[in-house]
Each structure stands twice: as structure tokens, then as C-alpha cells.
Scaffold this motif. Sequence first.
Motif, PDB file in Angstrom:
ATOM      1  N   GLN A  14      -1.423  43.784  11.092  1.00 32.36           N
ATOM      2  CA  GLN A  14      -2.777  43.502  10.621  1.00 32.36           C
ATOM      3  C   GLN A  14      -2.780  42.357   9.612  1.00 32.36           C
ATOM      4  OE1 GLN A  14      -4.773  46.845   8.856  1.00 32.36           O
ATOM      5  NE2 GLN A  14      -6.672  45.725   8.546  1.00 32.36           N
ATOM      6  N   ALA A  15      -1.846  42.356   8.675  1.00 32.50           N
ATOM      7  CA  ALA A  15      -1.776  41.287   7.676  1.00 32.50           C
ATOM      8  C   ALA A  15      -1.406  39.958   8.336  1.00 32.50           C
ATOM      9  CB  ALA A  15      -0.766  41.645   6.594  1.00 32.50           C
ATOM     10  N   ALA A  16      -0.493  39.981   9.299  1.00 35.96           N
ATOM     11  CA  ALA A  16      -0.101  38.760  10.008  1.00 35.96           C
ATOM     12  C   ALA A  16      -1.279  38.193  10.799  1.00 35.96           C
ATOM     13  CB  ALA A  16       1.082  39.041  10.919  1.00 35.96           C
ATOM     14  N   THR A  17      -2.046  39.071  11.418  1.00 32.63           N
ATOM     15  CA  THR A  17      -3.213  38.634  12.185  1.00 32.63           C
ATOM     16  C   THR A  17      -4.275  38.041  11.259  1.00 32.63           C
ATOM     17  OG1 THR A  17      -2.777  40.292  13.874  1.00 32.63           O
ATOM     18  CG2 THR A  17      -4.997  39.382  13.806  1.00 32.63           C
ATOM     19  N   GLU A  18      -4.481  38.664  10.103  1.00 35.25           N
ATOM     20  CA  GLU A  18      -5.433  38.125   9.127  1.00 35.25           C
ATOM     21  C   GLU A  18      -4.997  36.733   8.677  1.00 35.25           C
ATOM     22  OE1 GLU A  18      -7.210  39.061   4.664  1.00 35.25           O
ATOM     23  OE2 GLU A  18      -6.052  40.616   5.688  1.00 35.25           O
ATOM     24  N   ALA A  19      -3.705  36.579   8.409  1.00 35.75           N
ATOM     25  CA  ALA A  19      -3.185  35.276   8.003  1.00 35.75           C
ATOM     26  C   ALA A  19      -3.374  34.251   9.109  1.00 35.75           C
ATOM     27  CB  ALA A  19      -1.713  35.389   7.630  1.00 35.75           C
ATOM     28  N   LEU A  20      -3.130  34.651  10.338  1.00 39.42           N
ATOM     29  CA  LEU A  20      -3.307  33.760  11.477  1.00 39.42           C
ATOM     30  C   LEU A  20      -4.727  33.199  11.506  1.00 39.42           C
ATOM     31  CD1 LEU A  20      -2.589  32.535  14.269  1.00 39.42           C
ATOM     32  CD2 LEU A  20      -3.274  34.731  15.244  1.00 39.42           C
ATOM     33  N   HIS A  21      -5.715  34.063  11.384  1.00 43.95           N
ATOM     34  CA  HIS A  21      -7.107  33.629  11.437  1.00 43.95           C
ATOM     35  C   HIS A  21      -7.463  32.713  10.256  1.00 43.95           C
ATOM     36  CE1 HIS A  21      -7.910  36.005  14.923  1.00 43.95           C
ATOM     37  NE2 HIS A  21      -7.527  37.112  14.310  1.00 43.95           N
ATOM     38  N   LYS A  22      -6.980  33.036   9.085  1.00 43.72           N
ATOM     39  CA  LYS A  22      -7.279  32.212   7.915  1.00 43.72           C
ATOM     40  C   LYS A  22      -6.554  30.872   7.980  1.00 43.72           C
ATOM     41  CE  LYS A  22      -8.735  35.877   4.863  1.00 43.72           C
ATOM     42  NZ  LYS A  22      -8.608  36.505   3.552  1.00 43.72           N
ATOM     43  N   LEU A  23      -5.337  30.869   8.504  1.00 42.21           N
ATOM     44  CA  LEU A  23      -4.613  29.612   8.660  1.00 42.21           C
ATOM     45  C   LEU A  23      -5.293  28.717   9.693  1.00 42.21           C
ATOM     46  CD1 LEU A  23      -0.948  30.917   8.518  1.00 42.21           C
ATOM     47  CD2 LEU A  23      -2.044  29.400   6.853  1.00 42.21           C
ATOM     48  N   GLN A  24      -5.833  29.313  10.728  1.00 38.29           N
ATOM     49  CA  GLN A  24      -6.561  28.532  11.727  1.00 38.29           C
ATOM     50  C   GLN A  24      -7.776  27.866  11.092  1.00 38.29           C
ATOM     51  OE1 GLN A  24      -7.053  31.604  14.691  1.00 38.29           O
ATOM     52  NE2 GLN A  24      -5.409  30.746  15.950  1.00 38.29           N
ATOM     53  N   ALA A  25      -8.389  28.522  10.127  1.00 36.80           N
ATOM     54  CA  ALA A  25      -9.526  27.931   9.421  1.00 36.80           C
ATOM     55  C   ALA A  25      -9.088  26.718   8.591  1.00 36.80           C
ATOM     56  CB  ALA A  25     -10.192  28.971   8.525  1.00 36.80           C
ATOM     57  N   LEU A  26      -7.825  26.689   8.192  1.00 37.79           N
ATOM     58  CA  LEU A  26      -7.290  25.529   7.469  1.00 37.79           C
ATOM     59  C   LEU A  26      -6.864  24.410   8.422  1.00 37.79           C
ATOM     60  CD1 LEU A  26      -4.985  27.065   4.697  1.00 37.79           C
ATOM     61  CD2 LEU A  26      -7.184  25.942   4.399  1.00 37.79           C
ATOM     62  N   ARG A  27      -7.080  24.635   9.709  1.00 36.49           N
ATOM     63  CA  ARG A  27      -6.742  23.660  10.745  1.00 36.49           C
ATOM     64  C   ARG A  27      -5.245  23.410  10.842  1.00 36.49           C
ATOM     65  NH1 ARG A  27     -11.685  19.671   9.435  1.00 36.49           N
ATOM     66  NH2 ARG A  27     -13.293  21.106  10.083  1.00 36.49           N
ATOM     67  N   VAL A  28      -4.507  24.485  11.007  1.00 36.10           N
ATOM     68  CA  VAL A  28      -3.065  24.360  11.191  1.00 36.10           C
ATOM     69  C   VAL A  28      -2.779  23.578  12.463  1.00 36.10           C
ATOM     70  CG1 VAL A  28      -2.513  26.482   9.969  1.00 36.10           C
ATOM     71  CG2 VAL A  28      -2.887  26.552  12.425  1.00 36.10           C
ATOM     72  N   VAL A  29      -1.631  22.958  12.500  1.00 39.23           N
ATOM     73  CA  VAL A  29      -1.213  22.220  13.686  1.00 39.23           C
ATOM     74  C   VAL A  29      -0.785  23.205  14.764  1.00 39.23           C
ATOM     75  CG1 VAL A  29       0.485  20.575  14.581  1.00 39.23           C
ATOM     76  CG2 VAL A  29      -0.518  20.228  12.305  1.00 39.23           C
ATOM     77  N   ASP A  30      -0.033  24.246  14.364  1.00 35.68           N
ATOM     78  CA  ASP A  30       0.458  25.240  15.309  1.00 35.68           C
ATOM     79  C   ASP A  30       0.812  26.517  14.564  1.00 35.68           C
ATOM     80  OD1 ASP A  30       1.379  26.191  17.854  1.00 35.68           O
ATOM     81  OD2 ASP A  30       3.433  25.812  17.201  1.00 35.68           O
ATOM     82  N   VAL A  31       0.573  27.652  15.200  1.00 42.70           N
ATOM     83  CA  VAL A  31       0.992  28.946  14.654  1.00 42.70           C
ATOM     84  C   VAL A  31       1.688  29.684  15.771  1.00 42.70           C
ATOM     85  CG1 VAL A  31       0.273  31.137  13.637  1.00 42.70           C
ATOM     86  CG2 VAL A  31      -0.970  29.068  13.064  1.00 42.70           C
ATOM     87  N   SER A  32       2.859  30.219  15.460  1.00 38.96           N
ATOM     88  CA  SER A  32       3.590  30.995  16.446  1.00 38.96           C
ATOM     89  C   SER A  32       4.294  32.133  15.741  1.00 38.96           C
ATOM     90  CB  SER A  32       4.605  30.109  17.178  1.00 38.96           C
ATOM     91  OG  SER A  32       5.532  29.575  16.265  1.00 38.96           O
ATOM     92  N   GLY A  33       4.986  32.931  16.475  1.00 37.46           N
ATOM     93  CA  GLY A  33       5.731  34.016  15.883  1.00 37.46           C
ATOM     94  C   GLY A  33       5.413  35.334  16.534  1.00 37.46           C
TER      95      GLY A  33
END
Length: 68
Positions: A14-33
Motif C-alpha cells: 500500500q505504501a509503495a503504491t501510494e509512493a508510485l502515484h505521488k511520484l507520477q505526479a512529480l512527472r518521473v521518467v520511469d518507475v519500476s520494481g
Amino acid sequence: MSTVEINALFPDEQAATEALHKLQALRVVDVSGFHENGILTATIDEAVADRAMRLIEGIGGSITSELY
């Protein structure tokens, strides 16, 4: 612009998913894991790297490595 790769460990999926969504809002280049294991790797523009690291720590994640 250069990018930063951040590896982070979260207490749960749940915490990783929350971080994923918030990082996407920062316009990350790529998220994986492996989100289900609480592990996340994000490639981010250097300009928002500090904000991304604070965001990760604010959700309860710990940064395991940073590569510039």
C-alpha cells in the motif's frame, strides 16, 4: 537535464503504491520494481529529486540507494 535513480523500500504494498502515484505526479521518467514487495525504483529528473526523496520518506519509505 540529468536524471537520478532512487531505490526505495516501503513497509508494505500500500505504501509503495501510494509512493508510485505521488511520484507520477512529480512527472518521473520511469518507475519500476516489485510494488507488492514494497520495493520501488524511480528514475527522476534531477530538478525534483529532493522533493521525491522527501515524499518517499514521508510515506514511510527508506531510500536504499541513489545513483547520479
